[in-house]
Design an enzyme around this catalytic site. Structure first.
Site, PDB file in Angstrom:
ATOM      1  N   ASP A  99       0.795  -1.223   0.000  1.00 17.66           N
ATOM      2  CA  ASP A  99       0.000   0.000   0.000  1.00 17.66           C
ATOM      3  C   ASP A  99       0.828   1.274   0.000  1.00 17.66           C
ATOM      4  OD1 ASP A  99       0.667  -0.589   2.862  1.00 17.66           O
ATOM      5  OD2 ASP A  99      -0.461   1.261   3.184  1.00 17.66           O
ATOM      6  N   ASP A 102       5.741   0.277   3.330  1.00 14.09           N
ATOM      7  CA  ASP A 102       6.050  -0.941   4.066  1.00 14.09           C
ATOM      8  C   ASP A 102       5.870  -2.144   3.155  1.00 14.09           C
ATOM      9  OD1 ASP A 102       3.326  -1.167   3.841  1.00 14.09           O
ATOM     10  OD2 ASP A 102       2.914  -0.665   5.931  1.00 14.09           O
ATOM     11  N   TYR A 250      -5.206   0.447   9.249  1.00 11.97           N
ATOM     12  CA  TYR A 250      -6.348   0.700   8.375  1.00 11.97           C
ATOM     13  C   TYR A 250      -7.643   0.304   9.044  1.00 11.97           C
ATOM     14  CZ  TYR A 250      -3.206   1.980   4.633  1.00 11.97           C
ATOM     15  OH  TYR A 250      -2.257   2.623   3.878  1.00 11.97           O
ATOM     16  N   GLU A 497       5.501   9.786   3.326  1.00 12.82           N
ATOM     17  CA  GLU A 497       5.204   8.456   2.809  1.00 12.82           C
ATOM     18  C   GLU A 497       4.266   8.505   1.607  1.00 12.82           C
ATOM     19  OE1 GLU A 497       4.279   4.000   4.529  1.00 12.82           O
ATOM     20  OE2 GLU A 497       3.588   5.741   5.679  1.00 12.82           O
TER      21      GLU A 497
END
Length: 520
Positions: A99, A102, A250, A497
């Site tokens: 996503d 990571d 999430y 990020e």
């Protein structure tokens, strides 16, 4: 990962209006678009190369791929990874996307990414020309995985990788040795939000492939139908049953509310996509019977991986405006309320902007709201133009041209028209972030350093001030804070990020802008 057009003399008027956040009179933007797909009248120049940005925004997804990489892989510093994913439960879950920065595959944001990439192609794919095939390949990389994750009736595999253990390491996806745990939802551990978003993704993608690959399209549509049935029949939040694995990463913070608010935004969102994909009147009936939840949330003007209310309103308003589905009349009003809430200076405006003019929702990955909102503005402008309508904000007529101008201003800020003169798309423009929060980008590539980099060894790199050695071309990061500041620190995941769901809606927006300025 993160927790989350006008004549030449008007150019300077536009820039002045939007950077000072004042309401420009809608009459300052004369003209009417007779066909939303035709090239509109714009200045003879553009401050940005939107075609280049479009190419890069799609290329980014290749850097996020998990699984066996194809021979035409263009981001060459990446290698195969996650080739045994799913084996913990004896299923094949190889593929899909990481996503963000990571090495976890989270089904919820991956599905939303897929829905938005598909919507980008549905609305603006006809303008993409040579990039259309690349966009379709990006979608298919995701849908192939989503088909695997929904292959067993009554079960959806929603995550691969233990996020807590993954985040305790700073290692390349090719090296990862943290547990590739598999997490699923079923009737005993339901997850209506992630299941419905998966159904929405499959339904939207079925429209993308309807002409180019009808067999695949039908498979996607059939699976979307069954996944939606599961989501609706077994109601509950995956954020509850799988809380310790999916939170705080999430969680569905918009909440799956029980009792009188017994319908989640993703269920309505998915039903809207299924109605569009299948034309089955049952989905329109479902929307009519269960749509009150949207009316109850008219104050809501946030659209992202966690909240689909606004997206559903815009999508359903298209059915009213374009397909003339009269029973969806109220959604035009709901969509207009959203528009009025984000127009600077308009009645009922509640949106915040930075001094430099960027829409600002929150510190964590704010750029996702910039890209998603810009896409909705352009899409709604397209629908309004076709229907020859405007938005009425407290007696002020907001034209489609005004919506396009606001969307363009947001994209221009992202690409470098901001106080720092910083492009927040990696690899675009002369100045862009050098230390993004991304494991694969920050560590030496396999080609440069074949030996394994151990779990904790990478943290010395993460904490360093050295630029990332591997350029994750096209990655859009979280962006500046509410004061237009950006420190470019790798450890600052909120601002540094990238994420797939930031890029996905931007693809459609850039396609429109590139076409409008004669770059495609």
């Amino acid at each position: 990962m993160a927790l989350f057009g006008f004549s030449f003399p008007l150019v300077f008027l536009l820039l002045s209006c939007f950077t000072t956040l004042l309401l420009c009179n809608a009459n300052a933007f004369p003209g009417h678009y007779h066909n939303p797909i035709q090239r509109h009248r714009h200045p003879r120049f553009a401050s940005h190369n939107y075609r280049d940005a479009l190419t890069k925004s799609i290329l980014f997804f290749e850097g996020q791929r998990s699984g066996k990489l194809p021979s035409n892989q263009r981001i060459s510093w990446r290698r195969d990874s996650g080739l045994s994913d799913g084996s913990a439960l004896h299923v094949d879950l190889v593929g899909g996307y990481y996503d963000a920065g990571d090495n976890v595959k989270f089904g919820f944001p991956m599905a939303f990414t897929t829905t938005m990439l598909s919507w980008s192609v549905i609305e603006f794919g006809g303008l993409m020309k040579g990039e259309l095939q690349n966009a379709k390949e990006a979608i298919r990389w995701a849908t192939d995985y989503l088909l695997k994750s929904t292959a067993h009736p009554g079960t959806i595999y929603v995550q691969v990788g233990d996020a807590n253990k993954d985040h305790a390491c700073w290692e390349r996806p090719e090296d990862m040795d943290t547990p590739r745990s598999v997490f699923k939802i079923d009737q005993n551990t339901p997850g209506s939000e992630v299941a419905a978003e998966t159904a929405a993704a499959l339904a939207a993608a079925s429209l993308v492939f309807r002409r180019s690959d009808p067999t695949y399209s039908k498979l996607l549509a059939r699976r979307a139908i069954s996944v939606f049935e599961f989501a609706d029949k077994h109601r509950g939040a995956y954020s509850t049953g799988l809380k310790k694995y999916v939170c705080p990463f999430y969680c569905d913070y918009s909440g799956y509310l029980r009792g009188w608010l017994n319908l989640k935004d993703e269920l309505l969102w998915a039903a809207a996509w299924l109605q569009k994909a299948t034309k089955n009147p049952a989905y329109l009936n479902y929307i009519q019977a269960n749509g009150q939840i949207l009316g109850a949330a008219e104050f809501d003007n946030t659209f992202g991986w966690d909240n689909k209310h606004v997206g559903a309103r815009i999508l359903l308003s298209k059915a009213f405006l374009i397909q003339k589905v009269r029973s969806l009349h109220d959604y035009k009003g709901h969509a207009d309320n959203f528009i009025c809430s984000i127009i600077p200076g308009a009645s009922y405006s509640s949106a915040q902007y930075t001094p430099g003019g960027l829409l600002f929702k929150m510190n964590d990955s704010n750029m996702q709201y910039v890209t998603s909102t810009s896409f909705l503005l352009l899409s709604y402008a397209k629908y309004l133009t076709t229907a020859r309508q405007v938005v009425n904000c407290g007696g002020t007529a907001i034209t489609p041209k005004r919506l396009r101008a606001i969307a363009k201003r947001q994209v221009d800020y992202l690409l470098g028209d901001n106080p720092l003169k910083m492009s927040y798309m990696v690899g675009y423009g002369p100045r862009y972030p050098q230390r993004i929060h991304h494991r694969g980008s920050s560590l030496p590539s396999i080609a440069a350093h074949p030996a394994k980099i151990q779990c904790s060894s990478g943290f010395s790199v993460m904490r360093s001030q050295s630029p990332n050695p591997n350029i994750l071309v096209g990655a859009v990061i979280g962006g500046p804070d509410q004061h237009d500041r950006f420190p470019d620190q790798r450890s600052d995941y909120e601002q540094s990020e990238p994420a797939t769901y930031i890029n996905a809606p931007l693809v459609g927006t850039l396609a429109y802008l590139a076409h409008s300025f004669g770059q495609m």
